[in-house]
Scaffold this motif. Sequence first.
Motif, short mmCIF file in Angstrom:
data_model
loop_
_atom_site.label_atom_id
_atom_site.label_comp_id
_atom_site.label_asym_id
_atom_site.label_seq_id
_atom_site.Cartn_x
_atom_site.Cartn_y
_atom_site.Cartn_z
N ALA A 144 -27.82 2.10 2.04
CA ALA A 144 -26.59 1.41 1.69
C ALA A 144 -25.46 2.12 2.42
CB ALA A 144 -26.36 1.42 0.18
N PRO A 145 -24.68 1.43 3.23
CA PRO A 145 -23.73 2.10 4.12
C PRO A 145 -22.40 2.45 3.46
CG PRO A 145 -23.67 -0.26 4.52
CD PRO A 145 -24.75 -0.03 3.49
N LEU A 146 -21.93 3.65 3.78
CA LEU A 146 -20.55 4.04 3.49
C LEU A 146 -19.70 3.59 4.67
CD1 LEU A 146 -18.68 5.58 1.51
CD2 LEU A 146 -19.13 7.64 2.87
N ARG A 147 -18.67 2.83 4.40
CA ARG A 147 -17.89 2.17 5.46
C ARG A 147 -17.36 3.13 6.51
NH1 ARG A 147 -12.54 1.38 6.12
NH2 ARG A 147 -12.07 2.20 4.05
N VAL A 148 -16.97 4.33 6.11
CA VAL A 148 -16.26 5.21 7.03
C VAL A 148 -17.17 6.10 7.87
CG1 VAL A 148 -14.18 5.24 5.62
CG2 VAL A 148 -15.95 6.98 5.25
N THR A 149 -18.49 6.00 7.67
CA THR A 149 -19.40 6.87 8.43
C THR A 149 -20.51 6.06 9.10
OG1 THR A 149 -20.67 7.31 6.40
CG2 THR A 149 -18.96 8.91 7.01
N PRO A 150 -20.17 5.14 10.00
CA PRO A 150 -21.19 4.25 10.58
C PRO A 150 -22.31 4.98 11.31
CG PRO A 150 -18.98 3.45 11.09
CD PRO A 150 -18.81 4.80 10.46
N SER A 151 -21.98 5.97 12.14
CA SER A 151 -23.01 6.65 12.92
C SER A 151 -23.92 7.48 12.03
CB SER A 151 -22.39 7.53 14.01
OG SER A 151 -21.69 6.73 14.93
N TYR A 152 -23.35 8.11 11.02
CA TYR A 152 -24.18 8.88 10.08
C TYR A 152 -25.15 7.95 9.36
CZ TYR A 152 -25.55 11.95 6.27
OH TYR A 152 -26.30 12.70 5.38
N ASN A 153 -24.65 6.82 8.86
CA ASN A 153 -25.51 5.86 8.17
C ASN A 153 -26.67 5.45 9.08
OD1 ASN A 153 -23.38 5.95 6.32
ND2 ASN A 153 -22.54 4.00 6.99
N ALA A 154 -26.32 5.09 10.32
CA ALA A 154 -27.33 4.62 11.27
C ALA A 154 -28.33 5.71 11.61
CB ALA A 154 -26.65 4.10 12.54
N SER A 155 -27.83 6.94 11.77
CA SER A 155 -28.74 8.04 12.12
C SER A 155 -29.75 8.30 11.01
CB SER A 155 -27.93 9.32 12.43
OG SER A 155 -27.38 9.90 11.26
N LYS A 156 -29.31 8.19 9.77
CA LYS A 156 -30.23 8.44 8.66
C LYS A 156 -31.18 7.28 8.44
CE LYS A 156 -28.91 12.58 7.83
NZ LYS A 156 -29.83 13.71 8.09
N ALA A 157 -30.74 6.06 8.76
CA ALA A 157 -31.67 4.93 8.74
C ALA A 157 -32.75 5.13 9.80
CB ALA A 157 -30.93 3.63 8.97
N ALA A 158 -32.36 5.67 10.96
CA ALA A 158 -33.34 5.96 12.01
C ALA A 158 -34.34 7.01 11.54
CB ALA A 158 -32.62 6.43 13.27
N ILE A 159 -33.86 8.03 10.84
CA ILE A 159 -34.77 9.07 10.34
C ILE A 159 -35.74 8.48 9.31
CG2 ILE A 159 -34.88 11.18 8.95
CD1 ILE A 159 -34.13 11.58 11.91
N HIS A 160 -35.26 7.57 8.48
CA HIS A 160 -36.16 6.93 7.52
C HIS A 160 -37.29 6.21 8.24
CE1 HIS A 160 -37.80 4.58 4.28
NE2 HIS A 160 -37.47 3.46 4.90
N MET A 161 -36.95 5.41 9.25
CA MET A 161 -37.99 4.64 9.93
C MET A 161 -38.86 5.55 10.80
SD MET A 161 -39.41 1.82 9.94
CE MET A 161 -38.20 0.95 8.95
N LEU A 162 -38.29 6.61 11.35
CA LEU A 162 -39.10 7.59 12.07
C LEU A 162 -40.13 8.20 11.12
CD1 LEU A 162 -39.58 9.29 14.68
CD2 LEU A 162 -37.94 10.95 13.72
N SER A 163 -39.71 8.55 9.93
CA SER A 163 -40.61 9.13 8.94
C SER A 163 -41.74 8.17 8.59
CB SER A 163 -39.83 9.51 7.67
OG SER A 163 -38.74 10.34 7.97
N GLU A 164 -41.39 6.91 8.37
CA GLU A 164 -42.39 5.91 8.04
C GLU A 164 -43.42 5.77 9.17
OE1 GLU A 164 -42.24 3.22 5.15
OE2 GLU A 164 -41.73 5.24 4.49
N SER A 165 -42.92 5.78 10.41
CA SER A 165 -43.79 5.59 11.56
C SER A 165 -44.68 6.80 11.81
CB SER A 165 -42.94 5.30 12.80
OG SER A 165 -42.10 4.18 12.59
N LEU A 166 -44.10 7.99 11.71
CA LEU A 166 -44.88 9.22 11.92
C LEU A 166 -45.98 9.34 10.86
CD1 LEU A 166 -42.21 11.91 12.81
CD2 LEU A 166 -43.86 10.85 14.34
N ARG A 167 -45.66 8.93 9.65
CA ARG A 167 -46.67 8.99 8.59
C ARG A 167 -47.88 8.14 8.95
NH1 ARG A 167 -43.59 7.42 4.70
NH2 ARG A 167 -42.74 9.50 4.33
#
Length: 254
Positions: A144-167
């Motif tokens: 769920a995104p915090l409006r003022v931190t777009p790149s942080y939100n996106a970077s952590k979404a990337a880490i989530h999907m990276l984790s899912e894929s590596l698993r």
Amino acid sequence: MNISGNTVFIPGSTSGIGLALALALHERGNTVIVGGRRADVLERIAAEHPGIDTVRIDTTDPESITAAARTVLAHHPDLNVLVTMAGIMKVEDWTAPETFLATAEATVTTNVLGPIRLIAAFVEHLRTRPDATIMTVSSGLAFAPLRVTPSYNASKAAIHMLSESLRLQLADTSVKVVELVPPSVRTALLSGQETNELAMPLEAYVNETVALLEAEPEAKEILVERVKFLRHGESRGDYDQVVQALNSSDPHAE
């Protein structure tokens, strides 16, 4: 992962959640190596906490990661847990490109390329251990995104999907992939967050996290109760309300 008897390397753990988790794991009988950029801070941590090892590492620098990996594995050949803790979080205004681009690029370098490079440096070794863990660190803001931190939100979404894929890719190996999903915690990650009453106290967060690791050694995600509001909004069907509540209640969203 098992809560004790490990050798754990935590890059980016000289303060905040990283250091608190390092100390908690050390107290549980793990050998812990703290990684960070500043030699003086590393020396202080080693002096204040006998038994904790330290190594200098800058996770934005591929050569530093390679050198640190050599050092860690030379001194700790039994290493079996990597925690990719290092991360930055900055407020950005995407209506003014000249103000956000450098911050966005730095966020992706630290929060996405850093973990990717760290995992690349250690995964071959970890696969030789009979029971190993890669612990990634995403965020409730991956869901769920915090409006003022777009790149942080996106970077952590990337880490989530990276984790899912590596698993999936490591499913037939000895390496487990565990995703730590913190809520807002009272640390210096973002300006003003240390005193934000809406953020979870650091000690409470780490205590609950360690308790979950102990109670659920096969868990794929470590979700303290506070973060479930963000993590499960979409599956509950109230995602829009979660986003609205997040951005109306957080002072950084003003």
